[in-house]
Design an enzyme around this catalytic site. Structure first.
Site, PDB file in Angstrom:
ATOM      1  N   CYS A 226      -6.538  41.035 -14.945  1.00  0.00           N
ATOM      2  CA  CYS A 226      -5.337  40.557 -14.116  1.00  0.00           C
ATOM      3  C   CYS A 226      -4.905  39.278 -14.299  1.00  0.00           C
ATOM      4  CB  CYS A 226      -5.414  41.175 -12.513  1.00  0.00           C
ATOM      5  SG  CYS A 226      -5.739  42.773 -12.329  1.00  0.00           S
TER       6      CYS A 226
ATOM      7  N   ARG B 296       1.147  38.277  -8.867  1.00  0.00           N
ATOM      8  CA  ARG B 296       0.174  38.741 -10.052  1.00  0.00           C
ATOM      9  C   ARG B 296       0.791  39.592 -10.961  1.00  0.00           C
ATOM     10  NH1 ARG B 296      -3.290  42.285  -7.420  1.00  0.00           N
ATOM     11  NH2 ARG B 296      -4.942  42.542  -9.027  1.00  0.00           N
TER      12      ARG B 296
ATOM     13  N   ASN C  36      -9.906  42.005 -11.212  1.00  0.00           N
ATOM     14  CA  ASN C  36     -11.024  42.401 -11.186  1.00  0.00           C
ATOM     15  C   ASN C  36     -12.090  41.434 -11.833  1.00  0.00           C
ATOM     16  OD1 ASN C  36     -12.787  44.747 -12.283  1.00  0.00           O
ATOM     17  ND2 ASN C  36     -12.537  44.132 -14.493  1.00  0.00           N
TER      18      ASN C  36
END
Length: 325
Positions: free
Chosen positions: A2, A16, A79
């Site tokens: 991400c 995001r 992540n």
């Protein structure tokens, strides 16, 4: 994988890219002020700041991927595989599971300064939401409407809170290593390069954009961190909300992952499932999806923030193509 950013253009825009190989049925969810958050090891939060963000609602609990509260504090979990470490419950600590972390912070803090105080006694604990929904290895970007941002990482060595002067977060390695690596690219520029190789000789250029010739462009998290720092900090500020939101999504889409380019298993590819952003001053939540790159919006303050139920907005995934005849 991400990418999360804080874009400054008068107001501050936070959000995001969610890069995964599978979608979880997430939608835009508004949690009103009196909707209770039941925490596993902490007292129930019966009254809190209202929150808007992207979430999966499971058993009436909004599992937020990212979001912001009505005071203009935003937060996103990204992540952090192989490095994230969550601990057993510890007496004397504020024991919060990572799936509770976003509502725990956004429910109580109006800015980064207050978040730092709340984090001082935090212990992120290894408690799954359920046997079917186990914890993801994450770290977090937190940012506010004044332009401050921090990174929170829980690793084997403990909980770490880093000031984030660039307003960007991707994935591995740990945030200090990402910042150290930026120095390797400090000569990258949107301008034509200066000939420092042979200053007294004229070298003919063959293309525009050679100032960014050494800019990395891979799907890996370190490359995306560098490219997004370059893109974000050279992005223009618009003269209207429409211009700023458009510029913001161009920044995120500069590091989006197209399907078919990042294989995570045989014939299985990670891609940017959605991109989102919220104007932290107005509470307007914007998003695009992989199937629909038209910008869609949900205004937090059009929802009754004193209601007793969640407000849920399924994502608009159908692409709209305007045909001119």
């Amino acid at each position: 994988m991400c990418t999360s950013i804080l874009y400054t253009a008068g107001d501050h825009y936070f959000g995001r890219n969610l890069d995964l190989e599978v979608s979880f049925g997430q939608e835009v969810v508004v949690t009103p002020r009196d909707y209770p958050f039941d925490f596993r090891k902490m007292p129930t939060l019966n009254h809190h700041y209202a929150i808007i963000g992207m979430a999966l609602v499971k058993d009436n609990y909004p599992l937020y991927f990212d979001g912001a509260n009505e005071e203009g504090l935003g937060m996103a979990g990204l992540n952090f595989a192989g490095l994230a470490h969550f601990f057993p419950v510890e007496d004397g600590k504020d024991n919060v599971s990572p799936f509770e972390f976003i509502p725990y912070v956004l429910g109580q803090c109006k800015d980064v300064a207050e978040a730092k105080k709340l984090l001082a006694n935090l212990n992120l604990v290894n408690i799954n939401f359920s046997d079917q929904l186990q914890l993801s290895p994450l770290h977090w970007l937190i940012a506010d409407r004044q332009g401050a941002s921090i990174v929170v990482e829980s690793t084997q060595s403990g909980l770490h809170v880093y000031d984030n002067p660039v307003g960007v977060l991707t994935n591995n390695p740990e945030f200090p290593s990402q910042m150290t690596n930026l120095a390797n690219y400090q000569s990258v520029s949107p301008a034509d390069p200066v000939n420092t190789l042979m200053p007294k000789k004229e070298l003919k250029t063959y293309s525009r954009g050679l100032g960014s010739h050494m800019l990395p462009g891979g799907m890996d998290s370190e490359s995306r961190f560098v490219k997004e720092c370059f893109t974000l900090h050279n992005a223009p500020a618009g003269g209207s909300e429409l211009e700023n939101v458009t510029n913001y999504f161009h920044c995120l889409h500069a590091v989006e992952q197209q399907n078919g380019l990042d294989e995570v298993a045989p014939d299985t590819f990670e891609y940017t499932i959605y991109s989102d952003g919220i104007n932290l001053a107005t509470g307007t939540f914007y998003y695009t999806t992989y199937e629909n790159n038209q910008i869609n919006a949900v205004q937090m303050h059009n929802v009754d923030l004193d209601a007793k139920e969640l407000a849920q907005f399924p994502l608009v995934k159908e692409q709209a193509i305007n045909t001119q005849n």
